[in-house]
Design a protein around this motif. Sequence first.
Motif, PDB file in Angstrom:
ATOM      1  N   GLU A   1     -24.550 -25.675  -9.655  1.00  0.00           N
ATOM      2  CA  GLU A   1     -23.870 -26.278  -8.515  1.00  0.00           C
ATOM      3  C   GLU A   1     -24.859 -26.619  -7.403  1.00  0.00           C
ATOM      4  N   SER A   2     -25.866 -25.759  -7.210  1.00  0.00           N
ATOM      5  CA  SER A   2     -26.863 -26.030  -6.173  1.00  0.00           C
ATOM      6  C   SER A   2     -27.636 -27.300  -6.482  1.00  0.00           C
ATOM      7  N   LEU A   3     -28.068 -27.468  -7.733  1.00  0.00           N
ATOM      8  CA  LEU A   3     -28.788 -28.684  -8.107  1.00  0.00           C
ATOM      9  C   LEU A   3     -27.876 -29.911  -8.020  1.00  0.00           C
ATOM     10  N   THR A   4     -26.591 -29.728  -8.321  1.00  0.00           N
ATOM     11  CA  THR A   4     -25.649 -30.829  -8.174  1.00  0.00           C
ATOM     12  C   THR A   4     -25.580 -31.293  -6.723  1.00  0.00           C
ATOM     13  N   ASN A   5     -25.474 -30.332  -5.807  1.00  0.00           N
ATOM     14  CA  ASN A   5     -25.413 -30.677  -4.384  1.00  0.00           C
ATOM     15  C   ASN A   5     -26.700 -31.341  -3.913  1.00  0.00           C
ATOM     16  N   VAL A   6     -27.837 -30.872  -4.427  1.00  0.00           N
ATOM     17  CA  VAL A   6     -29.109 -31.486  -4.046  1.00  0.00           C
ATOM     18  C   VAL A   6     -29.152 -32.939  -4.511  1.00  0.00           C
ATOM     19  N   ALA A   7     -28.737 -33.167  -5.786  1.00  0.00           N
ATOM     20  CA  ALA A   7     -28.783 -34.528  -6.326  1.00  0.00           C
ATOM     21  C   ALA A   7     -27.820 -35.463  -5.603  1.00  0.00           C
ATOM     22  N   ARG A   8     -26.688 -34.938  -5.147  1.00  0.00           N
ATOM     23  CA  ARG A   8     -25.664 -35.794  -4.546  1.00  0.00           C
ATOM     24  C   ARG A   8     -25.893 -36.039  -3.060  1.00  0.00           C
ATOM     25  N   HIS A   9     -26.357 -35.010  -2.339  1.00  0.00           N
ATOM     26  CA  HIS A   9     -26.297 -35.089  -0.880  1.00  0.00           C
ATOM     27  C   HIS A   9     -27.642 -34.944  -0.168  1.00  0.00           C
ATOM     28  N   ALA A  10     -28.638 -34.336  -0.812  1.00  0.00           N
ATOM     29  CA  ALA A  10     -29.804 -33.895  -0.040  1.00  0.00           C
ATOM     30  C   ALA A  10     -30.858 -34.972   0.166  1.00  0.00           C
ATOM     31  N   ARG A  11     -30.879 -36.035  -0.656  1.00  0.00           N
ATOM     32  CA  ARG A  11     -31.981 -37.013  -0.621  1.00  0.00           C
ATOM     33  C   ARG A  11     -33.331 -36.293  -0.713  1.00  0.00           C
ATOM     34  N   ALA A  12     -33.397 -35.355  -1.679  1.00  0.00           N
ATOM     35  CA  ALA A  12     -34.593 -34.523  -1.835  1.00  0.00           C
ATOM     36  C   ALA A  12     -35.459 -35.051  -2.966  1.00  0.00           C
ATOM     37  N   ALA A  13     -36.747 -34.709  -2.889  1.00  0.00           N
ATOM     38  CA  ALA A  13     -37.696 -35.069  -3.941  1.00  0.00           C
ATOM     39  C   ALA A  13     -37.966 -33.907  -4.870  1.00  0.00           C
ATOM     40  N   ARG A  14     -37.795 -32.661  -4.363  1.00  0.00           N
ATOM     41  CA  ARG A  14     -38.081 -31.509  -5.193  1.00  0.00           C
ATOM     42  C   ARG A  14     -37.160 -30.350  -4.808  1.00  0.00           C
ATOM     43  N   ALA A  15     -37.041 -29.410  -5.724  1.00  0.00           N
ATOM     44  CA  ALA A  15     -36.249 -28.204  -5.494  1.00  0.00           C
ATOM     45  C   ALA A  15     -36.946 -27.050  -6.195  1.00  0.00           C
ATOM     46  N   ASP A  16     -36.864 -25.872  -5.594  1.00  0.00           N
ATOM     47  CA  ASP A  16     -37.468 -24.662  -6.151  1.00  0.00           C
ATOM     48  C   ASP A  16     -36.370 -23.632  -6.411  1.00  0.00           C
ATOM     49  N   ILE A  17     -36.418 -23.062  -7.610  1.00  0.00           N
ATOM     50  CA  ILE A  17     -35.467 -22.021  -8.007  1.00  0.00           C
ATOM     51  C   ILE A  17     -36.224 -20.710  -8.138  1.00  0.00           C
ATOM     52  N   HIS A  18     -35.824 -19.702  -7.405  1.00  0.00           N
ATOM     53  CA  HIS A  18     -36.450 -18.381  -7.471  1.00  0.00           C
ATOM     54  C   HIS A  18     -35.442 -17.393  -8.044  1.00  0.00           C
TER      55      HIS A  18
ATOM     56  N   VAL B   1     -30.766 -15.012  -6.619  1.00  0.00           N
ATOM     57  CA  VAL B   1     -30.967 -16.407  -7.018  1.00  0.00           C
ATOM     58  C   VAL B   1     -31.109 -17.233  -5.749  1.00  0.00           C
ATOM     59  N   THR B   2     -32.236 -17.924  -5.612  1.00  0.00           N
ATOM     60  CA  THR B   2     -32.490 -18.743  -4.424  1.00  0.00           C
ATOM     61  C   THR B   2     -32.840 -20.154  -4.866  1.00  0.00           C
ATOM     62  N   VAL B   3     -32.149 -21.123  -4.316  1.00  0.00           N
ATOM     63  CA  VAL B   3     -32.414 -22.537  -4.611  1.00  0.00           C
ATOM     64  C   VAL B   3     -32.700 -23.227  -3.283  1.00  0.00           C
ATOM     65  N   THR B   4     -33.916 -23.778  -3.166  1.00  0.00           N
ATOM     66  CA  THR B   4     -34.345 -24.433  -1.922  1.00  0.00           C
ATOM     67  C   THR B   4     -34.781 -25.855  -2.238  1.00  0.00           C
ATOM     68  N   ASP B   5     -34.403 -26.782  -1.374  1.00  0.00           N
ATOM     69  CA  ASP B   5     -34.821 -28.167  -1.565  1.00  0.00           C
ATOM     70  C   ASP B   5     -35.493 -28.670  -0.289  1.00  0.00           C
ATOM     71  N   ASP B   6     -36.138 -29.851  -0.381  1.00  0.00           N
ATOM     72  CA  ASP B   6     -36.815 -30.447   0.771  1.00  0.00           C
ATOM     73  C   ASP B   6     -36.068 -31.661   1.277  1.00  0.00           C
ATOM     74  N   GLY B   7     -34.759 -31.670   1.080  1.00  0.00           N
ATOM     75  CA  GLY B   7     -33.964 -32.836   1.423  1.00  0.00           C
ATOM     76  C   GLY B   7     -33.783 -33.031   2.912  1.00  0.00           C
ATOM     77  N   ARG B   8     -33.330 -34.233   3.265  1.00  0.00           N
ATOM     78  CA  ARG B   8     -33.094 -34.598   4.661  1.00  0.00           C
ATOM     79  C   ARG B   8     -31.617 -34.653   5.003  1.00  0.00           C
ATOM     80  N   GLY B   9     -30.755 -34.277   4.051  1.00  0.00           N
ATOM     81  CA  GLY B   9     -29.332 -34.292   4.311  1.00  0.00           C
ATOM     82  C   GLY B   9     -28.699 -35.592   3.851  1.00  0.00           C
ATOM     83  N   PRO B  10     -27.366 -35.721   3.960  1.00  0.00           N
ATOM     84  CA  PRO B  10     -26.681 -36.926   3.486  1.00  0.00           C
ATOM     85  C   PRO B  10     -27.134 -38.163   4.244  1.00  0.00           C
ATOM     86  N   ALA B  11     -27.102 -39.254   3.546  1.00  0.00           N
ATOM     87  CA  ALA B  11     -27.455 -40.525   4.180  1.00  0.00           C
ATOM     88  C   ALA B  11     -26.382 -40.925   5.174  1.00  0.00           C
ATOM     89  N   ALA B  12     -26.794 -41.651   6.204  1.00  0.00           N
ATOM     90  CA  ALA B  12     -25.842 -42.077   7.225  1.00  0.00           C
ATOM     91  C   ALA B  12     -24.933 -43.160   6.666  1.00  0.00           C
TER      92      ALA B  12
END
Length: 391
Positions: free
Chosen positions: A298-315, A325-336
């Motif tokens: 679900e975390s990766l789904t949210n990143v792909a849909r909303h975050a406009r991220a290039a990478r994500a790290d799963i710890h 379980v920690t999922v961090t992304d470098d996204g900028r948030g949903p597009a305007a």
Amino acid sequence: MPSPARSRLRLPRGRAADAALASGLFLVVGLGTLRSLIGDREEPWAVTAANWVLIAVACGALYFSSRRPVAAASVAALATAVYYVTSAYDGPLLLAVVVALFLVAAAGRLHAAAVIAALCLIGTALGTFRGNGDVNQVALFMLTGWFVAMITLGGLRHSHLVRARENEERAAAQERLRIARELHDVVGHHLSLINVQSTAALRRLTKDPAAGAEQAAEALGAVKEASREALRELRATLGVLREAGEAAPTAPAPGLDRIGELTDAAGAAGLAVTVHRTGHTGPLPVEADLAAYRIVQESLTNVARHARAARADIHLDGDGDRLTVTVTDDGRGPAAGPARTGPPGSGITGMRERARALGGDLTAGPAPGGGFTVRATLPLARTTATEGPRR
């Protein structure tokens, strides 16, 4: 060869149980009243025949006890009262009243049972005080104790049935919620990937049909794989709704051993995912393993849909007692702009419910250096239920 479960003696249910109760009680009372048919006569045969009809009526009324408990008990009590007034032979017909009172109380009609019992005791007491030698004051006191005991036992039976029904309804509601979470995670994840890949393919074909054909083909290939995986997981999830007698699903519940499939699917959507494992991260109890997998999914789904991220790290960090379980992304948030339509999703709420169902917790929010972080802590307490084989 019949299985042991099928070869066991099955007790009758429904109307068959009512018929067995009425017949069994008539047999017991009849055996206890046989002396009215043999030996010296103490009353005319016509009176004896009428009293046997009363016995049949009192016992037969219990056949209707499951559908009309108060009416059945009233008929049994009235027939028993007439029998003891007219018969010269005392028999155990009072058992019909005792059993009827229990059934009325077990149906939840405690007030009705108390009224019927009180009327029976008042009638018996009036006969005792008028000089009836068959029932003395001690017997009247014991009869009162019997009535009170049977009504109490019936009330306890009713309370037990109510609690069992509430537990079944609660378990059914929890199972519906679990299935809803599974369907949300499976459908949301794969359809999001399909949406991302198909959008990318259309954009490339629109911008440059010749140069973007190869990239569009790769995106459509990813769409094909995502849809195939979605169908497989949907079949496994909906397998719990199969009808009785159907074969159980053989596919195991997904776990962290399949996290590579999630990272590959995210990579096909243009997201670079890295997995970091520290401490004890497997094998895990089935419930915790499935919850961890779904939270990552679900975390990766949210990143792909909303975050406009290039990478994500799963710890994944485990110490044998709990898994973090920690999922961090470098996204900028949903597009305007009005890019997103429809009601807001329930992904974070569903993930939090999964964690809390196992006694853990989940937090989600912006990361200090930018992006977004989801962190879940799942206890790994091993019980008999969690260590069973995967289905």
